[in-house]
Design a protein around this motif. Sequence first.
Motif, PDB file in Angstrom:
ATOM      1  N   PHE A 173       0.828  -1.204   0.125  1.00 20.24           N
ATOM      2  CA  PHE A 173      -0.118  -0.214  -0.076  1.00 20.24           C
ATOM      3  C   PHE A 173       0.507   0.828   0.317  1.00 20.24           C
ATOM      4  CE2 PHE A 173      -2.959  -2.867   2.941  1.00 20.24           C
ATOM      5  CZ  PHE A 173      -4.005  -3.312   1.188  1.00 20.24           C
ATOM      6  N   MET A 174       1.525   1.051   0.852  1.00 24.14           N
ATOM      7  CA  MET A 174       2.666   2.566   0.611  1.00 24.14           C
ATOM      8  C   MET A 174       3.507   2.528  -0.428  1.00 24.14           C
ATOM      9  SD  MET A 174       1.788   3.658   3.326  1.00 24.14           S
ATOM     10  CE  MET A 174       2.948   4.700   2.862  1.00 24.14           C
ATOM     11  N   ASP A 175       4.076   1.328  -1.254  1.00 24.68           N
ATOM     12  CA  ASP A 175       4.397   1.061  -2.338  1.00 24.68           C
ATOM     13  C   ASP A 175       3.766   2.560  -3.373  1.00 24.68           C
ATOM     14  OD1 ASP A 175       6.840   1.289  -4.160  1.00 24.68           O
ATOM     15  OD2 ASP A 175       6.113  -0.597  -4.800  1.00 24.68           O
ATOM     16  N   LEU A 176       2.607   1.543  -3.217  1.00 26.96           N
ATOM     17  CA  LEU A 176       1.541   1.585  -3.899  1.00 26.96           C
ATOM     18  C   LEU A 176       1.067   3.705  -3.934  1.00 26.96           C
ATOM     19  CD1 LEU A 176      -0.532   1.009  -6.519  1.00 26.96           C
ATOM     20  CD2 LEU A 176      -2.343   0.637  -4.045  1.00 26.96           C
ATOM     21  N   ILE A 177       1.389   4.495  -3.116  1.00 23.24           N
ATOM     22  CA  ILE A 177       0.356   5.503  -2.657  1.00 23.24           C
ATOM     23  C   ILE A 177       2.806   6.386  -2.854  1.00 23.24           C
ATOM     24  CG2 ILE A 177       0.348   7.115  -0.943  1.00 23.24           C
ATOM     25  CD1 ILE A 177      -1.618   4.747   0.684  1.00 23.24           C
ATOM     26  N   SER A 178       2.791   5.805  -2.727  1.00 22.51           N
ATOM     27  CA  SER A 178       3.862   6.817  -3.305  1.00 22.51           C
ATOM     28  C   SER A 178       4.570   6.566  -3.570  1.00 22.51           C
ATOM     29  CB  SER A 178       5.519   5.786  -2.701  1.00 22.51           C
ATOM     30  OG  SER A 178       6.925   5.879  -3.769  1.00 22.51           O
ATOM     31  N   LYS A 179       3.799   5.818  -4.978  1.00 20.86           N
ATOM     32  CA  LYS A 179       4.325   6.248  -6.665  1.00 20.86           C
ATOM     33  C   LYS A 179       2.971   7.244  -7.329  1.00 20.86           C
ATOM     34  CE  LYS A 179       5.080   1.792  -8.291  1.00 20.86           C
ATOM     35  NZ  LYS A 179       4.925   0.157  -8.358  1.00 20.86           N
ATOM     36  N   TYR A 180       1.759   7.226  -6.439  1.00 20.07           N
ATOM     37  CA  TYR A 180       1.234   7.436  -6.725  1.00 20.07           C
ATOM     38  C   TYR A 180       0.801   9.467  -6.251  1.00 20.07           C
ATOM     39  CZ  TYR A 180      -3.760   9.569  -6.787  1.00 20.07           C
ATOM     40  OH  TYR A 180      -5.731  10.370  -7.115  1.00 20.07           O
ATOM     41  N   ASN A 181       1.792   9.719  -5.526  1.00 15.54           N
ATOM     42  CA  ASN A 181       2.388  11.199  -4.911  1.00 15.54           C
ATOM     43  C   ASN A 181       2.933  11.880  -5.744  1.00 15.54           C
ATOM     44  OD1 ASN A 181       0.973  10.942  -2.604  1.00 15.54           O
ATOM     45  ND2 ASN A 181       2.455  10.535  -0.843  1.00 15.54           N
ATOM     46  N   LYS A 182       3.874  10.957  -7.153  1.00 14.41           N
ATOM     47  CA  LYS A 182       4.845  11.559  -7.622  1.00 14.41           C
ATOM     48  C   LYS A 182       3.886  12.007  -8.793  1.00 14.41           C
ATOM     49  CE  LYS A 182       8.627   8.629  -7.199  1.00 14.41           C
ATOM     50  NZ  LYS A 182       9.000   7.249  -6.952  1.00 14.41           N
ATOM     51  N   ILE A 183       2.524  11.521  -9.190  1.00 12.07           N
ATOM     52  CA  ILE A 183       1.396  12.329 -10.137  1.00 12.07           C
ATOM     53  C   ILE A 183       0.654  13.636  -9.612  1.00 12.07           C
ATOM     54  CG2 ILE A 183      -0.420  11.595 -11.469  1.00 12.07           C
ATOM     55  CD1 ILE A 183       0.263   9.152 -11.488  1.00 12.07           C
ATOM     56  N   LYS A 184      -0.342  12.916  -8.676  1.00  7.87           N
ATOM     57  CA  LYS A 184      -0.838  13.877  -6.962  1.00  7.87           C
ATOM     58  C   LYS A 184      -0.693  13.354  -5.701  1.00  7.87           C
ATOM     59  CE  LYS A 184      -4.911  13.672 -10.982  1.00  7.87           C
ATOM     60  NZ  LYS A 184      -5.867  12.966 -10.289  1.00  7.87           N
ATOM     61  N   LYS A 185      -1.135  14.500  -5.501  1.00  5.15           N
ATOM     62  CA  LYS A 185      -0.649  14.635  -3.921  1.00  5.15           C
ATOM     63  C   LYS A 185      -1.906  13.867  -3.066  1.00  5.15           C
ATOM     64  CE  LYS A 185       2.741  14.965  -0.607  1.00  5.15           C
ATOM     65  NZ  LYS A 185       3.616  14.435  -0.551  1.00  5.15           N
ATOM     66  N   LEU A 186      -1.822  12.611  -2.124  1.00  6.31           N
ATOM     67  CA  LEU A 186      -2.046  12.072  -1.397  1.00  6.31           C
ATOM     68  C   LEU A 186      -1.775  12.075  -0.256  1.00  6.31           C
ATOM     69  CD1 LEU A 186      -5.261  10.632  -1.980  1.00  6.31           C
ATOM     70  CD2 LEU A 186      -4.006   8.070  -2.077  1.00  6.31           C
ATOM     71  N   ASN A 187      -2.627  12.735   0.813  1.00  7.22           N
ATOM     72  CA  ASN A 187      -1.595  12.806   2.334  1.00  7.22           C
ATOM     73  C   ASN A 187      -2.056  11.040   3.017  1.00  7.22           C
ATOM     74  OD1 ASN A 187      -0.623  13.649   4.057  1.00  7.22           O
ATOM     75  ND2 ASN A 187      -1.763  15.010   5.144  1.00  7.22           N
ATOM     76  N   ILE A 188      -1.504  10.647   2.804  1.00  9.39           N
ATOM     77  CA  ILE A 188      -1.876   8.894   3.150  1.00  9.39           C
ATOM     78  C   ILE A 188      -0.248   8.405   4.570  1.00  9.39           C
ATOM     79  CG2 ILE A 188      -2.815   7.108   3.850  1.00  9.39           C
ATOM     80  CD1 ILE A 188      -5.111   7.350   1.329  1.00  9.39           C
ATOM     81  N   GLU A 203     -11.486   2.994  -0.732  1.00 15.36           N
ATOM     82  CA  GLU A 203     -11.995   2.950  -2.097  1.00 15.36           C
ATOM     83  C   GLU A 203     -11.051   3.983  -2.076  1.00 15.36           C
ATOM     84  OE1 GLU A 203     -15.636   5.257  -0.961  1.00 15.36           O
ATOM     85  OE2 GLU A 203     -16.842   3.591  -1.870  1.00 15.36           O
ATOM     86  N   LYS A 204     -10.434   4.901  -1.140  1.00 13.80           N
ATOM     87  CA  LYS A 204      -9.137   5.324  -2.162  1.00 13.80           C
ATOM     88  C   LYS A 204      -7.812   4.771  -3.011  1.00 13.80           C
ATOM     89  CE  LYS A 204      -9.144   9.544   1.235  1.00 13.80           C
ATOM     90  NZ  LYS A 204      -8.654  10.428   2.919  1.00 13.80           N
ATOM     91  N   ILE A 205      -7.509   3.612  -2.072  1.00 21.94           N
ATOM     92  CA  ILE A 205      -6.703   2.795  -2.615  1.00 21.94           C
ATOM     93  C   ILE A 205      -7.053   2.366  -3.963  1.00 21.94           C
ATOM     94  CG2 ILE A 205      -5.163   0.638  -2.183  1.00 21.94           C
ATOM     95  CD1 ILE A 205      -5.397   1.815   0.876  1.00 21.94           C
ATOM     96  N   ASN A 206      -8.245   1.990  -3.788  1.00 25.88           N
ATOM     97  CA  ASN A 206      -8.910   1.704  -5.036  1.00 25.88           C
ATOM     98  C   ASN A 206      -8.724   2.446  -6.515  1.00 25.88           C
ATOM     99  OD1 ASN A 206      -9.054  -1.190  -4.670  1.00 25.88           O
ATOM    100  ND2 ASN A 206     -11.614  -0.819  -3.689  1.00 25.88           N
ATOM    101  N   MET A 207      -9.235   3.319  -5.660  1.00 26.47           N
ATOM    102  CA  MET A 207      -8.590   4.936  -6.886  1.00 26.47           C
ATOM    103  C   MET A 207      -7.650   5.201  -7.430  1.00 26.47           C
ATOM    104  SD  MET A 207      -7.838   8.519  -7.018  1.00 26.47           S
ATOM    105  CE  MET A 207      -8.166   9.038  -4.988  1.00 26.47           C
ATOM    106  N   VAL A 208      -6.525   4.805  -6.215  1.00 21.92           N
ATOM    107  CA  VAL A 208      -4.925   4.975  -6.562  1.00 21.92           C
ATOM    108  C   VAL A 208      -4.487   3.849  -7.526  1.00 21.92           C
ATOM    109  CG1 VAL A 208      -2.965   4.707  -5.706  1.00 21.92           C
ATOM    110  CG2 VAL A 208      -4.178   6.195  -4.461  1.00 21.92           C
ATOM    111  N   LYS A 209      -5.122   2.971  -7.236  1.00 20.60           N
ATOM    112  CA  LYS A 209      -4.986   2.094  -8.173  1.00 20.60           C
ATOM    113  C   LYS A 209      -5.097   1.821  -9.203  1.00 20.60           C
ATOM    114  CE  LYS A 209      -4.690  -2.757  -5.571  1.00 20.60           C
ATOM    115  NZ  LYS A 209      -5.551  -3.808  -5.135  1.00 20.60           N
ATOM    116  N   LYS A 210      -6.654   2.345  -9.497  1.00 21.23           N
ATOM    117  CA  LYS A 210      -6.809   2.575 -11.208  1.00 21.23           C
ATOM    118  C   LYS A 210      -6.519   3.925 -11.766  1.00 21.23           C
ATOM    119  CE  LYS A 210     -12.339   3.640 -13.274  1.00 21.23           C
ATOM    120  NZ  LYS A 210     -13.201   4.490 -12.184  1.00 21.23           N
ATOM    121  N   GLU A 211      -5.889   4.662 -11.239  1.00 25.43           N
ATOM    122  CA  GLU A 211      -4.870   6.151 -11.403  1.00 25.43           C
ATOM    123  C   GLU A 211      -3.786   4.963 -11.878  1.00 25.43           C
ATOM    124  OE1 GLU A 211      -5.993  10.065 -10.689  1.00 25.43           O
ATOM    125  OE2 GLU A 211      -8.190   9.282 -10.456  1.00 25.43           O
ATOM    126  N   CYS A 212      -3.294   4.599 -11.375  1.00 31.34           N
ATOM    127  CA  CYS A 212      -1.802   4.089 -11.843  1.00 31.34           C
ATOM    128  C   CYS A 212      -2.024   2.969 -12.886  1.00 31.34           C
ATOM    129  CB  CYS A 212      -1.209   3.824 -10.528  1.00 31.34           C
ATOM    130  SG  CYS A 212      -0.973   5.005  -9.511  1.00 31.34           S
TER     131      CYS A 212
END
Lengths: 309, 65
Positions: free
Chosen positions: A115-130, A298-307
Amino acid sequence: MKCKKCNNGVLINDLCNDHFIEYFENIVKKTIKEYNLIEKDDKIIVATSGGKDSITILYLLNKFYNNVEALCIDEGIKGYRSKTLLTLKQFCKEYNIKLNVYSYKKEFGHSLDYFMDLISKYNKIKKLNIKPCTICGIFRRYMINKYSTGFDKSATGHNLDDESQAILMNLLKNQIPILARFGPLTGISNENLFVPRIKPLYFLSEKEILTYSYLKKFDLFYTECPYVPQAFRAEVRDNLNEISKSKTNEIKLNIVNNFLEISKKLKSKYKDTIQINYCTICNIATNKKICNKCELIEKINMVKKECKL
Amino acid sequence: MVKVYIEKDNKNIELEFNGKIIDLAKSLNVNIETVICVLNESVVNENTNIKNSDNIQFLSVISGG
């Protein structure tokens, strides 16, 4: 310097080794009695990580009561949880305690590291403060509640340091209604929606707990979670330890004792403001429309979809 | 020489020192509130005197999760 109860040398709190152990166990018994944490025949589940705090409370509750089991949530933190889990398995085998292990991977499909790896990839596109502690706090709390069902009490190893930090954090973040739930017995609602959470180490510091576990020769994996330094708690903890330097527990005890003085008023004030709903997705009790766990999924699924993962 | 291990930084140091552990901790910038002191395998009070040839470990009390 001599122990205040005998002629032996002082180890900690003006006490020798043996009298410190006696003092420590008496504080736990006193906390349980004063806050009515456990009834004689209660079935108790201890949420354990394999660290010094949860191993200590598991050991003591198993020593004092007959019906104790351990619960461990394996978040999947490489190089950390695997080691603490091994320690915990050995400990439970030695003391003949039933250990129940549940993992994020089985419950949510992936580990915390994923999950943290996924969020860190997403943070390079948009900031998600999790932050990792946010995920861990929500998922772990959900799983502890879920797998504590059938027990009378769910015990944790939260200590004086954890509690004084949490009080300050919630004051600093202006989260008084959250603060109202705190104390040796967690929660403000009288409805039996969750297994009551108890904290028998509430008045004992990390230093006292580590000293006790060292004297008891518990075989522990002495280290902190690799994600802790990213948390706001670490900042509050380091500042509080700096202020507390050479004043032993005085400052931390002042924080929790003063909080407990006002907590009855806080609990009564916020009791009626909490409206219990049932999550529209998973149907568990929550004070919102969608529970924190489903909101996070839901947030994680959104991140997965966008990534595109 | 005193052998010192600081767990938080996973650091081993050897130095000349005679005096109290609390003073050694101060000189090494170790907050005594955040550690227990283990002298030659036994946990001891921070006011214990140490001498050259002793082995002291500062074990971090901070854990998480």
